[in-house]
Design a protein around this motif. Structure first.
Motif: not given
Lengths: 107, 283
Positions: A7, A86, A89-90, A92-93, B162, B169
């Motif tokens: 990603r 979100d 969050a992506v 962060a991923l 999500n 994570l």
């Protein structure tokens, strides 16, 4: 494993040319055969017949990065409206993917 | 045949000793009694009482180690029994007894087999997931003819996307827990990641708390536990004696000595009244 599709976001494009990747971004413009995504920067995507994108929605593109840093779409998956998705969050991923790549992809 | 028996014994032995250590590392949720019990009855339920459910990426599943055929798989040196992951369906093949899904989470591809429940009422049967959909899977990793697949206990389509970010994570956090030990503080994951980039630089001392956190990064999990105890223990300047540390952490003193050597070598703790009493070196 050639089958890993890391990603990435717009800033990573030039280190992934000619590789199959996944991009999660927000659809900002649709122009017939191409679409513009916002994924920490604009990305031009060349759509295939099966991709159904909606402006304002999050989308996951499985595609190949071309020499001009556009992306040829192999599969597009709708990830929902921008209000319920979100994007932080992506980000962060994607950060974790490249920081701890041992569990995500091989060079 | 002899080989099989040997492998089985060996597996049971290493599992028990390892599992014991593991339980201690995780703060000791498991009773030693149940461990001993499972040792007495080899075969049967040797993993009973230490079953875990671990979030993983498919790459981790494909790279999991199997010390002997028939033994449990290990990821990051830790036994895995149950696993959970997400993946996009790349292919479906329905047989009479099972449905096989090819799942891809961007880190690799693996087959997931879901057994068909022949007693189920076809009226209430859920529609089969379609290609391109994301699934969440819970199951057990199996090897058959040198090919790995996951026998799924339960799978369901993901409807809030999500969950994909969340899962990957979470898998990262658990991977870091097992390879680097627990985070030093509650917000440790973030701090640790941030300092990770500057481990090699010399400016550590300039940033008081930060330098400690980056030092903590290089510790083994055992040393981290000892260090955390020394730091949190309300003591005077004398620090804590090895035996006190061992009792409080539920470790044997040999392990504590090993951890102590590491910390002394790194200069994060120092000896006080005698060689076996340590305190955190603060500056």
């Amino acid at each position: 494993m050639a089958e890993t599709t890391p990603r990435i976001l717009a800033p990573h494009l030039d280190s992934f040319t000619n590789r199959t990747i996944r991009i999660i971004g927000k659809v900002t413009q649709l122009r017939g055969e191409t679409a513009i995504l916002e994924a920490s920067g604009p990305i031009t995507c060349h759509l295939n017949r099966d991709s159904h994108l909606t402006v304002g929605h999050a989308v996951e593109i499985l595609g190949k990065v071309q020499g001009d840093l556009s992306v040829k779409v192999l599969r597009a998956t709708d990830m929902g409206g921008e209000r319920e998705f979100d994007f932080a969050a992506v980000e962060a991923l994607v950060d974790a993917t490249h920081r701890y790549k041992e569990i995500f992809y091989a060079e | 045949m002899a080989n099989y028996g040997y492998g089985g014994n060996n597996g049971a032995y290493s599992n028990t000793s390892y599992g014991g250590q593991n339980a201690a590392q995780e703060g000791g949720g498991f009773m030693n009694g149940s461990q001993a019990g499972s040792q007495d009855t080899p075969g049967g339920s040797k993993t009973y009482g230490k079953d875990t459910l671990r979030p993983v990426t498919i790459k981790q599943v494909l790279e999991a180690q199997q010390p002997h055929p028939d033994s449990d798989f290990k990821i990051d040196g830790t036994d895995v029994t149950q696993i959970t992951f997400v993946g996009q369906i790349n292919g479906i093949s329905s047989q009479t007894t099972n449905t096989t899904f090819k799942l891809d989470d961007g880190t690799g591809t693996i087959e997931v087999k879901q057994w068909v429940d022949s007693d189920a009422d076809p009226e209430t049967a859920k529609a089969l997931p379609k290609e391109g959909e994301y699934l969440r899977v819970w199951g057990r990793l199996k090897a058959f003819n040198n090919k790995r697949h996951v026998a799924s206990h339960l799978l369901r389509p993901i409807d809030n996307m999500n969950e994909i970010s969340y899962h990957l994570l979470e898998a990262t956090a658990v991977h870091l827990y097992f390879t680097r030990g627990p985070p030093p503080t509650a917000d440790g994951v973030k701090t640790e990641g941030g300092n990770g980039m500057f481990v090699g630089t010399d400016g550590g001392a300039a940033a008081g708390g930060g330098s400690n956190a980056s030092k903590a990064m290089k510790m083994t999990p055992l040393a981290r536990k000892v260090y955390d105890l020394l730091q949190s223990a309300p003591t005077n300047n004398e620090g804590l004696h090895v035996n006190v540390i061992a009792t409080q952490l539920g470790l044997n003193s040999n392990d504590v000595f090993k951890a102590g050597d590491e910390l002394l070598g790194a200069g994060t703790i120092f000896t006080t009244v005698d060689d076996e009493t340590w305190a955190v070196l603060e500056y």
